[in-house]
Design an enzyme around this catalytic site. Structure first.
Site, PDB file in Angstrom:
ATOM      1  CD  GLU A  89     -52.145 -35.096  -4.254  1.00 17.82           C
ATOM      2  OE1 GLU A  89     -51.530 -35.683  -3.438  1.00 17.82           O
ATOM      3  OE2 GLU A  89     -53.775 -34.926  -3.790  1.00 17.82           O
ATOM      4  NE  ARG A 132     -63.646 -43.860  -0.806  1.00 19.86           N
ATOM      5  CZ  ARG A 132     -65.080 -43.308  -1.181  1.00 19.86           C
ATOM      6  NH1 ARG A 132     -65.936 -43.802  -0.790  1.00 19.86           N
ATOM      7  NH2 ARG A 132     -65.016 -42.320  -1.974  1.00 19.86           N
ATOM      8  CB  CYS A 142     -56.845 -38.330  -8.426  1.00 19.25           C
ATOM      9  SG  CYS A 142     -58.391 -37.558  -8.842  1.00 19.25           S
ATOM     10  CG  HIS A 184     -56.930 -34.411  -5.237  1.00 19.72           C
ATOM     11  ND1 HIS A 184     -55.951 -35.261  -4.925  1.00 19.72           N
ATOM     12  CD2 HIS A 184     -57.954 -34.938  -5.867  1.00 19.72           C
ATOM     13  CE1 HIS A 184     -56.399 -36.393  -5.217  1.00 19.72           C
ATOM     14  NE2 HIS A 184     -57.570 -36.208  -5.734  1.00 19.72           N
TER      15      HIS A 184
HETATM   16  N1  PCA Z   1     -61.411 -37.474  -8.195  1.00 18.32           N
HETATM   17  C1  PCA Z   1     -61.175 -38.942  -7.931  1.00 18.32           C
HETATM   18  C2  PCA Z   1     -61.161 -39.547  -9.067  1.00 18.32           C
HETATM   19  C3  PCA Z   1     -61.739 -38.521 -10.208  1.00 18.32           C
HETATM   20  C4  PCA Z   1     -61.567 -37.307  -9.349  1.00 18.32           C
HETATM   21  O1  PCA Z   1     -62.185 -36.446  -9.836  1.00 18.32           O
HETATM   22  C5  PCA Z   1     -59.931 -39.149  -6.967  1.00 18.32           C
HETATM   23  O2  PCA Z   1     -59.395 -38.366  -6.180  1.00 18.32           O
HETATM   24  O3  PCA Z   1     -59.263 -40.183  -7.236  1.00 18.32           O
END
Ligand code: PCA
Length: 211
Positions: A79, A89, A142, A166
């Site tokens: 990111e 959400r 996240c 991610h």
């Molecule tokens: N993914 C979520 C929150 C925790 C995770 O593993 C996100 O993309 O915000």
């Protein structure tokens, strides 16, 4: 050289979170003698940041790589940025459901990742692992943890290279999902993340010098 790798507990009805499995596996590996530890964060607003910051203060790592499940993504996605906004959400695991609330009232609109996202993606793809830079980590946990950690590092002027990546669903998480839901094996994720970490460890001093 010290490294902290974080993942998240499961959320949204899932039984596993690939980010926690990846963080635990990576922390057991040898990265040129770097000392790595991992932490599984709760999917809970603020408590997640508090625990991450506490670990950073205790361990004073040189590098912080935060991982999270990006369900529906086809690739590993470092990111580029974290935004000062919580707009969930679905409620988090503690029942919080903020809508368009700042994470840090009065804080900067965004913090850039200090990980070398372009180099990370280059190395991941060169190793045969699908990867791309992402320009939004969303507005859920996240992004929340990423912003909170980067804000703490900026405020305290710590010499820590930090950022968020991610990861897709694991194949077994897609069994009850639509036919076209993408996934990635843990093995492939780890192969890519190793390259990402190697790219981050190659960031020249003094960015990685101890504060
Ligand atoms: N993914 C979520 C929150 C925790 C995770 O593993 C996100 O993309 O915000």
């Amino acid at each position: 050289m010290r490294m902290l790798i974080t993942g998240f507990e499961p959320f949204g009805g899932e039984r596993v979170n690939p980010s926690a499995l990846a963080a635990a596996a990576l922390a057991r590996e040898d990265f040129d003698g770097a000392v790595a530890s991992f932490l599984v964060l709760p999917v809970a607003r603020y408590r997640s940041i508090d625990l991450a910051v506490e670990a950073i203060e205790r361990q004073r790592p040189d590098l912080v790589v935060m991982l999270g499940e990006g369900g529906g993504r086809t690739r590993l996605t470092p990111e580029r940025v974290a935004l000062n906004i919580d707009d969930f959400r679905i409620p988090d695991n503690a029942g919080h459901h903020p809508v368009e609330e700042p994470i840090v009232p009065g804080g900067p609109a965004a913090h850039f990742s200090t990980l070398p996202v372009r180099d990370m993606v280059r190395r991941m793809t060169a190793a045969g692992v699908p990867a791309a830079i992402s320009n939004t980590a969303g507005t859920y946990l996240c992004n929340h943890v990423s912003y909170g950690v980067l804000h703490h590092i900026a405020l305290r002027r710590l010499h820590i290279c930090a950022g968020f990546v991610h990861v897709p669903y694991l194949p077994e998480q897609t069994i009850d999902k639509p036919l076209t839901t993408p996934s990635m094996s843990l093995e492939l994720m780890l192969r890519g993340l190793r390259q990402g970490i190697a790219a981050a460890m190659a960031v020249p001093q003094p960015a990685l010098a101890r504060a």
